[in-house]
Design a protein around this motif. Structure first.
Motif, mmCIF file in Angstrom:
data_model
loop_
_atom_site.group_PDB
_atom_site.id
_atom_site.type_symbol
_atom_site.label_atom_id
_atom_site.label_comp_id
_atom_site.label_asym_id
_atom_site.label_seq_id
_atom_site.Cartn_x
_atom_site.Cartn_y
_atom_site.Cartn_z
ATOM 1 N N LEU A 97 0.823 -1.207 0.000
ATOM 2 C CA LEU A 97 0.000 0.000 0.000
ATOM 3 C C LEU A 97 0.853 1.252 0.000
ATOM 4 N N GLY A 98 1.997 1.201 0.696
ATOM 5 C CA GLY A 98 2.891 2.358 0.704
ATOM 6 C C GLY A 98 3.409 2.676 -0.679
ATOM 7 N N ALA A 99 3.766 1.629 -1.434
ATOM 8 C CA ALA A 99 4.253 1.844 -2.799
ATOM 9 C C ALA A 99 3.176 2.447 -3.684
ATOM 10 N N LEU A 100 1.952 1.942 -3.567
ATOM 11 C CA LEU A 100 0.867 2.459 -4.399
ATOM 12 C C LEU A 100 0.508 3.892 -4.007
ATOM 13 N N ARG A 101 0.500 4.166 -2.716
ATOM 14 C CA ARG A 101 0.202 5.534 -2.278
ATOM 15 C C ARG A 101 1.317 6.496 -2.681
ATOM 16 N N ALA A 102 2.540 5.999 -2.746
ATOM 17 C CA ALA A 102 3.652 6.852 -3.177
ATOM 18 C C ALA A 102 3.558 7.191 -4.655
ATOM 19 N N GLY A 103 2.744 6.447 -5.396
ATOM 20 C CA GLY A 103 2.560 6.729 -6.814
ATOM 21 C C GLY A 103 3.073 5.670 -7.750
ATOM 22 N N ALA A 104 3.618 4.576 -7.192
ATOM 23 C CA ALA A 104 4.063 3.485 -8.065
ATOM 24 C C ALA A 104 2.875 2.935 -8.842
ATOM 25 N N LEU A 105 3.124 2.582 -10.082
ATOM 26 C CA LEU A 105 2.053 2.071 -10.931
ATOM 27 C C LEU A 105 1.974 0.546 -10.879
ATOM 28 N N GLY A 106 2.988 -0.082 -10.282
ATOM 29 C CA GLY A 106 2.970 -1.529 -10.186
ATOM 30 C C GLY A 106 3.817 -2.024 -9.036
ATOM 31 N N PHE A 107 3.567 -3.263 -8.632
ATOM 32 C CA PHE A 107 4.291 -3.884 -7.525
ATOM 33 C C PHE A 107 4.461 -5.350 -7.870
ATOM 34 N N VAL A 108 5.714 -5.778 -8.021
ATOM 35 C CA VAL A 108 6.021 -7.150 -8.420
ATOM 36 C C VAL A 108 7.117 -7.699 -7.513
ATOM 37 N N LEU A 109 6.989 -8.954 -7.117
ATOM 38 C CA LEU A 109 8.001 -9.572 -6.268
ATOM 39 C C LEU A 109 9.181 -10.067 -7.096
ATOM 40 N N LYS A 110 10.352 -10.103 -6.468
ATOM 41 C CA LYS A 110 11.566 -10.483 -7.191
ATOM 42 C C LYS A 110 11.580 -11.947 -7.617
ATOM 43 N N ASP A 111 10.769 -12.781 -6.972
ATOM 44 C CA ASP A 111 10.733 -14.180 -7.399
ATOM 45 C C ASP A 111 9.737 -14.413 -8.541
ATOM 46 N N THR A 112 9.197 -13.331 -9.083
ATOM 47 C CA THR A 112 8.324 -13.431 -10.254
ATOM 48 C C THR A 112 9.139 -13.926 -11.449
ATOM 49 N N PRO A 113 8.635 -14.856 -12.248
ATOM 50 C CA PRO A 113 9.386 -15.332 -13.422
ATOM 51 C C PRO A 113 9.747 -14.175 -14.360
ATOM 52 N N PRO A 114 10.956 -14.212 -14.941
ATOM 53 C CA PRO A 114 11.405 -13.115 -15.808
ATOM 54 C C PRO A 114 10.407 -12.694 -16.893
ATOM 55 N N PRO A 115 9.737 -13.629 -17.588
ATOM 56 C CA PRO A 115 8.779 -13.176 -18.605
ATOM 57 C C PRO A 115 7.673 -12.288 -18.036
ATOM 58 N N ARG A 116 7.251 -12.582 -16.794
ATOM 59 C CA ARG A 116 6.203 -11.763 -16.185
ATOM 60 C C ARG A 116 6.732 -10.404 -15.751
ATOM 61 N N ILE A 117 7.995 -10.362 -15.334
ATOM 62 C CA ILE A 117 8.598 -9.067 -15.007
ATOM 63 C C ILE A 117 8.672 -8.206 -16.265
ATOM 64 N N LEU A 118 9.072 -8.812 -17.371
ATOM 65 C CA LEU A 118 9.133 -8.077 -18.644
ATOM 66 C C LEU A 118 7.748 -7.572 -19.049
ATOM 67 N N ASP A 119 6.744 -8.414 -18.893
ATOM 68 C CA ASP A 119 5.378 -7.989 -19.210
ATOM 69 C C ASP A 119 4.944 -6.837 -18.305
ATOM 70 N N ALA A 120 5.361 -6.897 -17.029
ATOM 71 C CA ALA A 120 5.003 -5.833 -16.091
ATOM 72 C C ALA A 120 5.647 -4.510 -16.500
ATOM 73 N N VAL A 121 6.908 -4.563 -16.938
ATOM 74 C CA VAL A 121 7.583 -3.343 -17.403
ATOM 75 C C VAL A 121 6.823 -2.748 -18.586
ATOM 76 N N ARG A 122 6.443 -3.590 -19.530
ATOM 77 C CA ARG A 122 5.708 -3.109 -20.709
ATOM 78 C C ARG A 122 4.349 -2.530 -20.321
ATOM 79 N N THR A 123 3.667 -3.202 -19.411
ATOM 80 C CA THR A 123 2.341 -2.741 -18.993
ATOM 81 C C THR A 123 2.429 -1.377 -18.321
ATOM 82 N N VAL A 124 3.376 -1.230 -17.407
ATOM 83 C CA VAL A 124 3.558 0.041 -16.709
ATOM 84 C C VAL A 124 3.988 1.132 -17.681
ATOM 85 N N ALA A 125 4.848 0.795 -18.636
ATOM 86 C CA ALA A 125 5.292 1.783 -19.625
ATOM 87 C C ALA A 125 4.116 2.358 -20.406
#
Length: 225
Positions: A97-125
């Motif tokens: 919640l702190g990240a979202l309130r600070a204005g972050a557009l997304g929140f992903v854990l580091k153990d997320t598979p790389p393809p999903r991290i890449l998709d998250a970067v594209r989505t946020v972009a």
């Protein structure tokens, strides 16, 4: 994806050099993404973001010196700020919640598979919010679970004060955003044009001093608690 476009420019912020190296290898392996800089703490993140003007900042939260949430808030005061995607090993309620309130557009854990991290970067972009399943569960739990009456009352009062500045139509639009509707669905619900929805949404960003639709939804939720 249109390969004629300029690659999405990414800055990686993490105090662990090995993490930065791994993320750079994954991101630079994609033709539509490019890492333009790295930083090891929040202060360095602000410096390189001001220099490089990235599209996306991939931001760790807990770092020596200035943390990622403080750096996110600072970055989003800039003209044409980057989109921030928080990438962390921690998924506590406060951090999500702190990240979202600070204005972050997304929140992903580091153990997320790389393809999903890449998709998250594209989505946020593209300006769209993204949450990992674990983070989504945290947001839902925070929205429905108990917390102190004092904290609830304080958040409710602050949110209602902000929403009181809205016109009736703007408030209807904010509630529709909180329901997860896109612009066409909001237009249908309120019997107005998509262009009018966009105008109301722009007004919401200005009047509520928010950077994205997630923050609008959080304010509406707090006001109606």
């Amino acid at each position: 994806m249109d390969t004629e476009r300029e690659p999405v420019r990414v800055v990686i912020v993490d105090d662990d050099q090995l993490v930065r190296m791994a993320l750079r290898l994954v991101i630079d392996g994609e033709p539509d993404l490019a890492v333009v800089a790295e930083a090891a703490d929040g202060n360095a993140a602000i410096t390189v973001a001001d220099e490089q003007r990235p599209d996306v900042v991939l931001m760790d939260v807990r770092m020596p010196g200035r943390d990622g949430l403080s750096a996110t808030r600072e970055l989003l005061t800039r003209p044409a700020p980057p989109r921030v995607l928080v990438l962390t090993t921690f998924d506590s309620d406060d951090l999500v919640l702190g990240a979202l309130r600070a204005g972050a557009l997304g929140f992903v854990l580091k153990d997320t598979p790389p393809p999903r991290i890449l998709d998250a970067v594209r989505t946020v972009a593209e300006g769209n919010p993204v949450l990992s399943p674990a983070a989504t569960a945290r947001v839902i739990a925070a929205a429905t679970g108990p917390y102190s009456s004092a904290a609830r009352g304080s958040a409710r009062e602050a949110a209602r004060k902000k929403l009181s500045a809205l016109t009736e139509r703007e408030l209807d639009t904010a509630r529709a955003v909180a329901d997860g509707l896109g612009n066409p669905q909001i237009a249908e619900r309120l019997h107005i044009s998509v262009a009018t929805v966009k105008a109301h949404t722009s007004s919401l960003f200005a009047k509520l001093a928010v950077e994205n639709r997630v923050q609008i939804a959080l304010l509406v939720r707090d006001a109606e608690e």
